[in-house]
Write an enzyme that holds these catalytic residues in place. Structure first.
Site, mmCIF file in Angstrom:
data_model
loop_
_atom_site.group_PDB
_atom_site.id
_atom_site.type_symbol
_atom_site.label_atom_id
_atom_site.label_comp_id
_atom_site.label_asym_id
_atom_site.label_seq_id
_atom_site.Cartn_x
_atom_site.Cartn_y
_atom_site.Cartn_z
ATOM 1 C CD GLU A 249 146.689 27.808 21.932
ATOM 2 O OE1 GLU A 249 145.594 27.468 22.412
ATOM 3 O OE2 GLU A 249 147.663 28.129 22.623
ATOM 4 C CB CYS A 283 139.286 25.780 18.767
ATOM 5 S SG CYS A 283 139.567 27.459 19.340
HETATM 6 P P1 NAD Z 1 144.963 21.113 10.239
HETATM 7 O O1 NAD Z 1 145.758 20.581 11.368
HETATM 8 O O2 NAD Z 1 144.584 20.193 9.162
HETATM 9 O O3 NAD Z 1 145.753 22.318 9.516
HETATM 10 C C1 NAD Z 1 146.166 23.462 10.218
HETATM 11 C C2 NAD Z 1 147.342 24.095 9.474
HETATM 12 O O4 NAD Z 1 148.452 23.218 9.544
HETATM 13 C C3 NAD Z 1 147.085 24.347 7.993
HETATM 14 O O5 NAD Z 1 147.675 25.579 7.661
HETATM 15 C C4 NAD Z 1 147.810 23.188 7.326
HETATM 16 O O6 NAD Z 1 148.227 23.448 6.002
HETATM 17 C C5 NAD Z 1 148.999 23.038 8.235
HETATM 18 N N1 NAD Z 1 149.654 21.725 8.192
HETATM 19 C C6 NAD Z 1 149.131 20.531 7.836
HETATM 20 N N2 NAD Z 1 150.072 19.557 7.950
HETATM 21 C C7 NAD Z 1 151.195 20.154 8.402
HETATM 22 C C8 NAD Z 1 152.496 19.687 8.752
HETATM 23 N N3 NAD Z 1 152.823 18.402 8.665
HETATM 24 N N4 NAD Z 1 153.398 20.574 9.204
HETATM 25 C C9 NAD Z 1 153.079 21.872 9.333
HETATM 26 N N5 NAD Z 1 151.867 22.384 9.015
HETATM 27 C C10 NAD Z 1 150.933 21.530 8.562
HETATM 28 O O7 NAD Z 1 143.694 21.816 10.895
HETATM 29 P P2 NAD Z 1 142.451 22.499 10.145
HETATM 30 O O8 NAD Z 1 141.597 21.426 9.589
HETATM 31 O O9 NAD Z 1 142.959 23.570 9.249
HETATM 32 O O10 NAD Z 1 141.711 23.230 11.368
HETATM 33 C C11 NAD Z 1 140.757 22.624 12.177
HETATM 34 C C12 NAD Z 1 141.353 22.226 13.501
HETATM 35 O O11 NAD Z 1 141.921 23.356 14.137
HETATM 36 C C13 NAD Z 1 140.327 21.706 14.486
HETATM 37 O O12 NAD Z 1 140.817 20.544 15.113
HETATM 38 C C14 NAD Z 1 140.193 22.818 15.502
HETATM 39 O O13 NAD Z 1 139.779 22.400 16.776
HETATM 40 C C15 NAD Z 1 141.561 23.369 15.512
HETATM 41 N N6 NAD Z 1 141.577 24.731 16.025
HETATM 42 C C16 NAD Z 1 142.091 24.963 17.272
HETATM 43 C C17 NAD Z 1 142.082 26.251 17.804
HETATM 44 C C18 NAD Z 1 142.645 26.543 19.192
HETATM 45 O O14 NAD Z 1 142.904 27.701 19.489
HETATM 46 N N7 NAD Z 1 142.819 25.551 20.039
HETATM 47 C C19 NAD Z 1 141.539 27.292 17.060
HETATM 48 C C20 NAD Z 1 141.005 27.016 15.803
HETATM 49 C C21 NAD Z 1 141.032 25.735 15.288
#
Ligand code: NAD
Length: 526
Positions: A249, A283
């Site tokens: 997502e 999101c």
């Molecule tokens: P992010 O991708 O930076 O981090 C998300 C999670 O992934 C965190 O827990 C982070 O520690 C972890 N992570 C980072 N690198 C990783 C790796 N290499 N392997 C595994 N895990 C890793 O995102 P963010 O800044 O925390 O959140 C914002 C983003 O989330 C926005 O782009 C938003 O659109 C998206 N989002 C999407 C939805 C949806 O349902 N489509 C919902 C909420 C947020």
């Protein structure tokens, strides 16, 4: 209007096997509100190995047994709502009302999946595809992946994990949750609640940065990820190498289309809410608005008025504000860059456009004279900005709405439901709300999934929401007394095979050619 009044509490959780710790801050005040373990890959692997040992028992108690535990957990959430809201608020800087949404949403979702999972996971006996197959009893069994890894972002630190851990637990999987390092405290509260009700130890939280998440991806059997498209892509590569399934997502740039026959007051209030709720850190926030020319001026005036009237500040337990802070300084920098680049290229700020004067907060902003060359229209902002574009007609609105690499969700505002649904079917988005925003998010019977760069797979969708965490197993068993051997087993008998293959062909095909008499004749003659 800004005001700082927060009563954050401190949560410290330093677990065993930890190399180091990190601090969690309230982004509205900069205050430290917790200290949390940064868990290494070894600790994560050990936690997952432990879950793997416990999972068979969880699967064995069946969906009804699991329902009882999930409903106890729901009770725990209800009993601790006030405290959980405090924790959410302390690590996000949200207004009280926004923070209250997390536990309420979580409670609603648990009720849905806990009660319905037994039905959704019931074994199925599909009708055979052909009369010949009626000699078998056919069964489809839903067997969970042993350990599901759930990785979440920071925008809804309590609700977001719940959205995925509950269906996975209901399916019979054990779950390891890796919350965002920006907001791990609410997730740790969930783990505490699960332990406090005495539930089987099949739910664990591991904390740390991206590396901790990567360790989960390296060990779990299914990955449910919510976060940015860039991280999602990295996770997909690892999952492909490991040959394990995943569901992503990801980000979005959701358009709203305002047609000339819309109720403009509703559209303005709805889009103000859709763009500004949670400071635009949803999101499925409205991130760009297309308005048909005849109503453009009137709509922009109403939208600007609605956005200008929002109250911004930091609540304590008293709900006094509509908008709070952004989750972290990085978010604020992105929002500021999008506004500055737009203004430098000729856009006008009708309200907002700058930092709000406390913590990471940014003022709710309306931008006009924007176009598709600007970052505020092309890139995900994830902040409180609403760029508005005038379009000639519905066709141009649809074309521009689809002009994005993302496809998470969209909204259409019109006086005609039929027209709204017709336009919806022309949009490249995983969900479309007619005359509303976020409505799909509160309907778990519908799938929530992004198209294009917004995701792979979907969460929820009724039965599909739990079945996605299961491997489907096919079982066949004889319906009739069995013979010493089947007609088609060795040694081959041409007459018997002629009959068997002819019957198979006749059952599957249509028309006189289905009997293939010349072919059968050739087989007989050799
Ligand atoms: P992010 O991708 O930076 O981090 C998300 C999670 O992934 C965190 O827990 C982070 O520690 C972890 N992570 C980072 N690198 C990783 C790796 N290499 N392997 C595994 N895990 C890793 O995102 P963010 O800044 O925390 O959140 C914002 C983003 O989330 C926005 O782009 C938003 O659109 C998206 N989002 C999407 C939805 C949806 O349902 N489509 C919902 C909420 C947020």
């Amino acid at each position: 209007m800004t005001d700082i009044h927060s009563a954050p509490q401190r949560t410290d959780s330093v677990l065993e096997g930890t190399d180091s710790v990190f601090e969690v801050r309230n982004p509205g005040t900069g205050e430290i509100v917790g200290t949390v373990a940064e868990q290494t890959a070894d600790v994560v692997a050990a936690a997952i190995a432990e879950l793997r040992l416990r999972q068979p028992e969880w699967e064995a108690i069946g969906p009804r047994g699991r329902r009882d535990w999930l409903l106890k957990f729901q009770d725990w959430l209800i009993d601790h709502t006030e405290h959980l809201t405090d924790v959410v608020q302390s690590e996000t800087g949200k207004p009280r009302v926004d923070a209250m949404i997390d536990p309420a949403f979580a409670t609603d979702l648990i009720g849905y999946y806990a009660r319905r999972a037994p039905k959704f996971l019931a074994e199925e006996h599909p009708s055979p595809h052909s009369p010949l197959a009626r000699v078998k009893r056919l069964t489809t069994v839903y067997r969970p992946y042993p350990v599901v890894g759930v990785i979440t972002p920071w925008n809804f630190p309590l609700a977001m994990p719940i959205l995925d851990i509950i269906p996975a637990l209901a399916a019979g999987a054990a779950v390891v949750l890796k919350p965002s390092e920006v907001t791990p405290l609410s997730a740790l509260e969930l783990a505490r609640g699960w332990a406090e009700i005495g539930a089987p130890p099949v739910f664990t939280v591991v904390t740390g940065p991206g590396e901790t998440g990567a360790a989960v991806v390296a060990e779990a059997d299914f990955i449910q990820f919510t976060g940015s498209t860039a991280t999602g892509r990295r996770i997909a590569v690892t999952c492909a190498e490991r040959m394990i399934p995943y569901s992503l997502e990801l980000g979005g740039k959701d358009p709203a289309i305002v047609l000339a026959d819309a109720d403009l007051d509703r559209a303005a209030h709805g889009i103000a809410f859709g763009g500004m709720f949670n400071s635009g850190q949803v999101c499925i926030s409205v991130e760009r608005v297309y308005v048909e020319a005849p109503v453009y001026d009137e709509f922009v005036a109403k939208l600007t008025k609605a956005v200008r009237g929002l109250r911004q500040g930091l609540d304590g337990r008293k709900a006094r504000f509509d908008i709070g802070a952004l989750a972290n300084e990085n978010q604020t920098r992105i929002v500021q860059r999008h506004v500055d680049e737009a203004v430098a290229a000729g856009a006008r700020v009708l309200t907002g456009g700058k930092r709000a004067g406390f913590g990471t907060a940014f003022e709710p902003t309306v931008l006009v004279d924007v176009d598709h060359t600007m970052s505020c229209v092309k890139e995900e902002t994830f902040g409180p900005t609403l760029p508005v574009i005038k379009v000639a007609d519905e066709a141009e609105a649809v074309r521009l709405a689809n002009d994005s690499p993302y496809g998470l969700s969209a909204s259409v505002w019109t006086g005609s439901r039929e027209r709204g649904e017709r336009v919806a079917r022309r949009l490249e988005a995983g969900a479309v709300n007619v005359n509303d925003v976020f409505a799909n998010l509160f309907n778990y019977a519908l799938p929530m999934g992004g198209w294009r760069l917004s995701g792979v797979g979907a969460r929820w969708g009724g039965a599909q929401g739990v079945r996605k965490y299961c491997r489907q197993q096919a079982i066949t068993a004889p319906m009739l007394p069995t013979q010493r051997k089947e007609m088609i087993w060795y040694p081959y008998s041409v007459p018997k095979l002629t009959i068997a293959l002819g019957a198979m062909r006749a059952a599957g095909a249509r028309g006189v050619r289905r009997f293939d008499l010349p072919g059968l004749w050739r087989l007989r003659r050799g």
